[in-house]
Design a protein around this motif. Structure first.
Motif, PDB file in Angstrom:
ATOM      1  N   ARG A 172      -6.000   1.287  13.979  1.00  0.00           N
ATOM      2  CA  ARG A 172      -5.221   0.888  12.795  1.00  0.00           C
ATOM      3  C   ARG A 172      -6.103   0.510  11.610  1.00  0.00           C
ATOM      4  O   ARG A 172      -5.602   0.094  10.581  1.00  0.00           O
ATOM      5  CB  ARG A 172      -4.359  -0.335  13.103  1.00  0.00           C
ATOM      6  N   LEU A 178      -5.273   6.243  -0.924  1.00  0.00           N
ATOM      7  CA  LEU A 178      -4.435   5.081  -0.657  1.00  0.00           C
ATOM      8  C   LEU A 178      -4.431   4.214  -1.902  1.00  0.00           C
ATOM      9  O   LEU A 178      -5.490   3.987  -2.500  1.00  0.00           O
ATOM     10  CB  LEU A 178      -5.001   4.289   0.528  1.00  0.00           C
ATOM     11  N   VAL A 190      -3.561   0.442  -3.298  1.00  0.00           N
ATOM     12  CA  VAL A 190      -3.294  -0.930  -2.874  1.00  0.00           C
ATOM     13  C   VAL A 190      -3.267  -1.825  -4.101  1.00  0.00           C
ATOM     14  O   VAL A 190      -3.923  -1.551  -5.106  1.00  0.00           O
ATOM     15  CB  VAL A 190      -4.352  -1.446  -1.869  1.00  0.00           C
ATOM     16  N   VAL A 215       0.153  -3.598   4.031  1.00  0.00           N
ATOM     17  CA  VAL A 215      -1.147  -3.420   4.676  1.00  0.00           C
ATOM     18  C   VAL A 215      -1.913  -4.728   4.590  1.00  0.00           C
ATOM     19  O   VAL A 215      -1.579  -5.603   3.792  1.00  0.00           O
ATOM     20  CB  VAL A 215      -1.957  -2.268   4.046  1.00  0.00           C
ATOM     21  N   SER A 235      -3.549  -0.810   8.675  1.00  0.00           N
ATOM     22  CA  SER A 235      -2.268  -0.234   8.281  1.00  0.00           C
ATOM     23  C   SER A 235      -1.470   0.177   9.505  1.00  0.00           C
ATOM     24  O   SER A 235      -2.034   0.729  10.450  1.00  0.00           O
ATOM     25  CB  SER A 235      -2.508   1.004   7.402  1.00  0.00           C
ATOM     26  N   THR A 278       4.252   0.544   2.092  1.00  0.00           N
ATOM     27  CA  THR A 278       4.191  -0.238   3.313  1.00  0.00           C
ATOM     28  C   THR A 278       3.318  -1.461   3.099  1.00  0.00           C
ATOM     29  O   THR A 278       2.526  -1.503   2.151  1.00  0.00           O
ATOM     30  CB  THR A 278       3.642   0.602   4.492  1.00  0.00           C
ATOM     31  N   GLY A 307       0.826  -1.197   0.000  1.00  0.00           N
ATOM     32  CA  GLY A 307       0.000   0.000   0.000  1.00  0.00           C
ATOM     33  C   GLY A 307       0.860   1.246   0.000  1.00  0.00           C
ATOM     34  O   GLY A 307       1.954   1.245   0.565  1.00  0.00           O
TER      35      GLY A 307
END
Length: 152
Positions: free
Chosen positions: A84, A64, A66, A40, A54, A38, A30
């Protein structure tokens, strides 16, 4: 890139979403405007949106990106957050085939993630919170209507 997923059908509970959701655990890459790339975890997926976990804080309105199997990179806007967990709506719907591809990448039930119970409890709490917000919103709307009637 390897993908691991667990996918379950979400029963219809008077859902206000326009597309059926599927519960899963899909680890993907992501990227958002505020962060670098990062890992996710997608916990809930439909053609219209997703619930993502995340390690990076995201804010409502943030975009975002993905990686979704068969759809490639999909862009979604963060609609809400709770710790989160982030509820996001795709800027362009993903295909049913992409949702099905995520299903095909699902591990068996006995390979369920160790924190699946925690996620399930969080989802239940989020559903309860969503119900409470709708109830309060309705009460506020009714109060506003009564105030507007008094003005007339």
């Amino acid at each position: 890139m390897s993908l691991r997923a667990q996918l379950d059908t979400e029963p219809d509970k008077g859902e206000r979403r326009s597309a059926s959701r599927r519960k899963l655990r899909l680890e993907v890459e992501g990227v958002s405007a505020s962060t670098s790339q990062t890992q996710v975890v997608i916990h809930d997926l439909s053609e219209e949106g997703l619930l993502v976990e995340s390690p990076i804080d995201l804010v409502a309105g943030e975009l975002l990106e993905v990686v979704i199997p068969e759809a490639g990179t999909a862009q979604a806007e963060v609609a809400w957050s709770s710790g989160r967990f982030f509820g996001c709506k795709f800027t362009q719907s993903v295909s049913t085939a992409a949702v099905s591809a995520a299903l095909l990448r699902s591990p068996s039930e006995n390979q369920k993630a160790p924190n699946a119970e925690v996620v399930e409890k969080a989802l239940i709490e989020l559903e309860a919170l969503s119900f409470a917000i709708r109830r309060v919103t309705k009460a506020v709307d009714q109060a506003i209507d009564r105030l507007n009637q008094k003005k007339d």
